[in-house]
Design a protein around this motif. Structure first.
Motif, PDB file in Angstrom:
ATOM      1  N   UNK A  43       0.858  -1.175   0.000  1.00 28.66           N
ATOM      2  CA  UNK A  43       0.000   0.000   0.000  1.00 28.66           C
ATOM      3  C   UNK A  43       0.894   1.225   0.000  1.00 28.66           C
ATOM      4  N   UNK A  44       0.720   2.067  -0.995  1.00 31.02           N
ATOM      5  CA  UNK A  44       1.501   3.288  -1.094  1.00 31.02           C
ATOM      6  C   UNK A  44       1.106   4.242   0.027  1.00 31.02           C
ATOM      7  N   UNK A  45       2.081   4.772   0.715  1.00 29.19           N
ATOM      8  CA  UNK A  45       1.828   5.773   1.745  1.00 29.19           C
ATOM      9  C   UNK A  45       1.748   7.113   1.024  1.00 29.19           C
ATOM     10  N   UNK A  46       0.532   7.683   0.978  1.00 24.06           N
ATOM     11  CA  UNK A  46       0.321   8.908   0.215  1.00 24.06           C
ATOM     12  C   UNK A  46      -0.369   9.940   1.089  1.00 24.06           C
ATOM     13  N   UNK A 138       6.467   3.512  14.621  1.00 29.82           N
ATOM     14  CA  UNK A 138       5.916   2.574  13.652  1.00 29.82           C
ATOM     15  C   UNK A 138       4.796   1.714  14.240  1.00 29.82           C
ATOM     16  N   UNK A 139       4.152   2.202  15.279  1.00 31.11           N
ATOM     17  CA  UNK A 139       3.079   1.450  15.937  1.00 31.11           C
ATOM     18  C   UNK A 139       1.930   1.161  14.968  1.00 31.11           C
ATOM     19  N   UNK A 140       1.596   2.098  14.107  1.00 31.92           N
ATOM     20  CA  UNK A 140       0.473   1.903  13.179  1.00 31.92           C
ATOM     21  C   UNK A 140       0.785   0.936  12.046  1.00 31.92           C
ATOM     22  N   UNK A 141       2.056   0.690  11.785  1.00 29.81           N
ATOM     23  CA  UNK A 141       2.436  -0.217  10.701  1.00 29.81           C
ATOM     24  C   UNK A 141       2.636  -1.647  11.179  1.00 29.81           C
ATOM     25  N   UNK A 154      11.222   2.045   3.604  1.00 33.39           N
ATOM     26  CA  UNK A 154      11.684   3.423   3.791  1.00 33.39           C
ATOM     27  C   UNK A 154      12.759   3.702   2.745  1.00 33.39           C
ATOM     28  N   UNK A 155      12.638   4.838   2.059  1.00 38.34           N
ATOM     29  CA  UNK A 155      13.599   5.175   1.008  1.00 38.34           C
ATOM     30  C   UNK A 155      14.899   5.721   1.614  1.00 38.34           C
ATOM     31  N   UNK A 156      15.957   5.892   0.812  1.00 41.55           N
ATOM     32  CA  UNK A 156      17.257   6.335   1.337  1.00 41.55           C
ATOM     33  C   UNK A 156      17.265   7.744   1.933  1.00 41.55           C
ATOM     34  N   UNK A 157      16.214   8.515   1.718  1.00 38.94           N
ATOM     35  CA  UNK A 157      16.145   9.864   2.288  1.00 38.94           C
ATOM     36  C   UNK A 157      15.357   9.899   3.589  1.00 38.94           C
ATOM     37  N   UNK A 161       7.453   4.915   2.424  1.00 35.27           N
ATOM     38  CA  UNK A 161       6.743   5.000   1.149  1.00 35.27           C
ATOM     39  C   UNK A 161       5.755   3.858   0.903  1.00 35.27           C
ATOM     40  N   UNK A 162       5.986   2.675   1.490  1.00 30.95           N
ATOM     41  CA  UNK A 162       5.093   1.526   1.262  1.00 30.95           C
ATOM     42  C   UNK A 162       4.861   0.779   2.561  1.00 30.95           C
ATOM     43  N   UNK A 163       3.665   0.194   2.670  1.00 28.23           N
ATOM     44  CA  UNK A 163       3.305  -0.677   3.790  1.00 28.23           C
ATOM     45  C   UNK A 163       2.885  -2.033   3.236  1.00 28.23           C
ATOM     46  N   UNK A 164       3.209  -3.065   3.991  1.00 30.36           N
ATOM     47  CA  UNK A 164       2.797  -4.415   3.651  1.00 30.36           C
ATOM     48  C   UNK A 164       2.195  -5.035   4.913  1.00 30.36           C
ATOM     49  N   UNK A 165       0.871  -5.128   4.993  1.00 26.60           N
ATOM     50  CA  UNK A 165       0.260  -5.704   6.189  1.00 26.60           C
ATOM     51  C   UNK A 165       0.540  -7.199   6.283  1.00 26.60           C
ATOM     52  N   UNK A 166       0.318  -7.770   7.473  1.00 24.67           N
ATOM     53  CA  UNK A 166       0.534  -9.209   7.616  1.00 24.67           C
ATOM     54  C   UNK A 166      -0.324  -9.937   6.574  1.00 24.67           C
TER      55      UNK A 166
END
Length: 182
Positions: A43-46, A138-141, A154-157, A161-166
């Motif tokens: 899921x894109x974090x937007x 990161x409690x919500x992730x 997490x990107x290098x900066x 950017x993305x989440x992957x639920x269980x």
């Protein structure tokens, strides 16, 4: 039509050929349009969330640097309240997936932030960075059920950017990571 005008017309046509798609892309982007369906597994974090101020202390006592000049992406392994057999199996699957990236393996670091793992498990998986989420950023992730694992990219900066639920697909995670690393 003389030769000079013919060349000018050809140049104008060539410029139009290249400028048209760029103009359309710019107009769509500025109007806020996004495609309805994507081919990513996560899921894109937007909008993306800056996690550069989140304090993660690694087992060796050092803080995890989020902003990385060597372009390391960070895959956070975020288990539920406990990490038993199923969670550890998923963690090993992610570490194996990392190895399949070939020469880009070193551009992805896997960081485990959760309940204590056995020293035997940590010793067998030297490429796994183990730490603690001091600020609980990161409690919500995190995975919601016991003995399950969720992921966050997490990107290098230092942007989440993305989440992957269980219940994620490791093959899908690999596909997404290949797209951003290359």
């Amino acid at each position: 039509m003389n030769e000079r005008n013919k060349h000018r017309l050809q140049l104008a046509a060539l410029m139009l050929l290249f400028a048209t798609p760029l103009t359309i892309a710019w107009l769509l982007s500025n109007s806020g349009w996004h495609p309805q369906h994507t081919r990513s597994s996560g899921t894109l974090v937007d909008p993306a969330r800056n996690v550069a101020k989140a304090v993660v202390t690694l087992n060796d006592g050092k803080s995890l640097p989020w902003q990385d000049a060597q372009l390391h992406w960070t895959l956070l392994a975020l288990p539920g309240p406990q990490c038993s057999l199923q969670c550890r199996n998923r963690l090993e699957e992610i570490l194996r997936m990392r190895l399949t990236l070939g020469h880009d393996t070193d551009r992805l670091r896997v960081v485990y932030l959760g309940p204590t793992l056995s020293s035997d498990f940590i010793g067998q998986h030297k490429q796994l960075l183990v730490g603690s989420d001091v600020t609980n950023a990161f409690a919500n992730e995190r995975a919601q059920s016991d003995d399950s694992l969720a992921l966050a990219l997490v990107d290098p900066r230092g942007w989440l950017v993305m989440r992957y639920p269980d219940g994620y697909s490791a093959r899908g995670v690999r596909s997404d990571i290949k797209k951003v690393i290359y």
